[in-house]
Write an enzyme that holds these catalytic residues in place. Structure first.
Site, PDB file in Angstrom:
ATOM      1  N   THR A   1      16.438 -13.394  -0.686  1.00  0.00           N
ATOM      2  CA  THR A   1      16.159 -13.129   0.858  1.00  0.00           C
ATOM      3  C   THR A   1      14.478 -13.872   0.648  1.00  0.00           C
ATOM      4  OG1 THR A   1      17.101 -10.862   0.953  1.00  0.00           O
ATOM      5  CG2 THR A   1      15.045 -11.240   2.063  1.00  0.00           C
TER       6      THR A   1
ATOM      7  N   PHE B   1      11.030 -13.723   2.397  1.00  0.00           N
ATOM      8  CA  PHE B   1       9.888 -12.907   2.903  1.00  0.00           C
ATOM      9  C   PHE B   1       8.625 -13.638   3.567  1.00  0.00           C
ATOM     10  CE2 PHE B   1      12.484 -10.261   0.158  1.00  0.00           C
ATOM     11  CZ  PHE B   1      12.386  -8.583   0.651  1.00  0.00           C
TER      12      PHE B   1
END
Length: 279
Positions: A174, A176
């Site tokens: 992921t 961010f």
């Protein structure tokens, strides 16, 4: 003594967003928020100095709603961080893989851990958050219930890990972004830079093709281009784009100038250092 600075994230303690805050801002107070809207409000209103927001996942794609919040928030991207996602199967002390019957987690986490769920014949139950699922299982104190959550959640809620690394794909990552009230542009000459901006194309034939032509002719690498409708207008489309480079670089400067001829409302959301993960 000075008051520790605060960084807001969406989710409960033990979530992946909490983990990435601890990794990159270990001396800051990490502030959990119930929703992304609450995270944006915390920074906009001054309750937190920064926000840590997931924006893309290598399996699930873009994170819903974030691309709508960003242009209207008046917050600015000042950094990016990538997190390799690791999920564990956890339950209350004394439970085993033989005793568990249900598994709780966020819908995306359940979708990313299908193999272990199928192997153990578990019934998946959707929770609002991975760490929240761990908390719920701990509170239930039921050896038939398990949660799929980051390992940090097991430490926080006193659960035992029955299986580690239960995610289906080992490239599950992921990205961010860190948001601030202040616009802080990375310098040109201290390593790779990413520039993120949004724009609306004019409602003209081939407008998008012409708008992007300047990036191609100036040798600019565009790493992201995503579209979504705004204001309920099927003819009005907003684009979020990311490119390698600094707006003061001659090539990117020319490309952005050319972009304005075919678009409206060009807004730079951030000029920030590229995370080493990109390399």
């Amino acid at each position: 003594m000075t008051t520790p600075r605060r960084i807001a994230y969406q989710g409960e303690p033990g979530a992946n967003s909490h983990l990435v805050c601890r990794q990159h801002y270990p001396d800051w107070e990490a502030v959990p928020c119930a929703s992304f809207e609450d995270v944006f409000a915390a920074v906009t209103g001054g309750d937190a100095d920064l926000a840590m927001i997931p924006i893309d996942n290598s399996i699930a794609g873009r994170v819903a709603d974030i691309h709508h919040f960003l242009p209207e928030s008046d917050l600015h991207i000042v950094a990016e961080h990538f997190l390799r996602i690791e999920f564990s199967l956890m339950a209350v002390p004394g439970a085993t893989v033989e005793t568990i019957r249900t598994v709780h987690s966020h819908v995306h986490a359940l979708g990313q851990c299908r193999k272990v769920i199928r192997e153990l014949g578990l019934t998946p139950l959707i929770s609002g958050d991975t760490a929240g699922a761990a908390r719920e299982v701990a509170e239930a104190a039921d050896p038939t219930q398990a949660a799929i959550a980051p390992p940090l959640a097991a430490d926080i809620y006193g659960l035992e890990i029955l299986r580690s690394d239960v995610e289906d794909e080992d490239h599950n990552t992921t990205r961010f972004v860190v948001l601030s009230r202040d616009f802080v542009a990375a310098p040109r000459d201290r390593g790779p830079v990413v520039t993120t901006f949004v724009f609306n194309v004019r409602n003209l034939p081939a407008a998008l093709y012409k708008a992007l032509g300047g990036f191609a002719t100036n040798g600019i690498n565009m790493t992201k281009l995503e579209s979504y409708m705004v204001g309920g207008e099927f003819a009005a489309t907003q684009f979020l784009a990311e490119v390698d480079g600094h707006p003061d670089d001659p090539g990117l400067k020319r490309a952005l100038e050319e972009l304005t001829f075919f678009t409206t409302d060009v807004k730079v959301l951030g000029i920030y250092p590229a995370d080493p993960f990109r390399g």
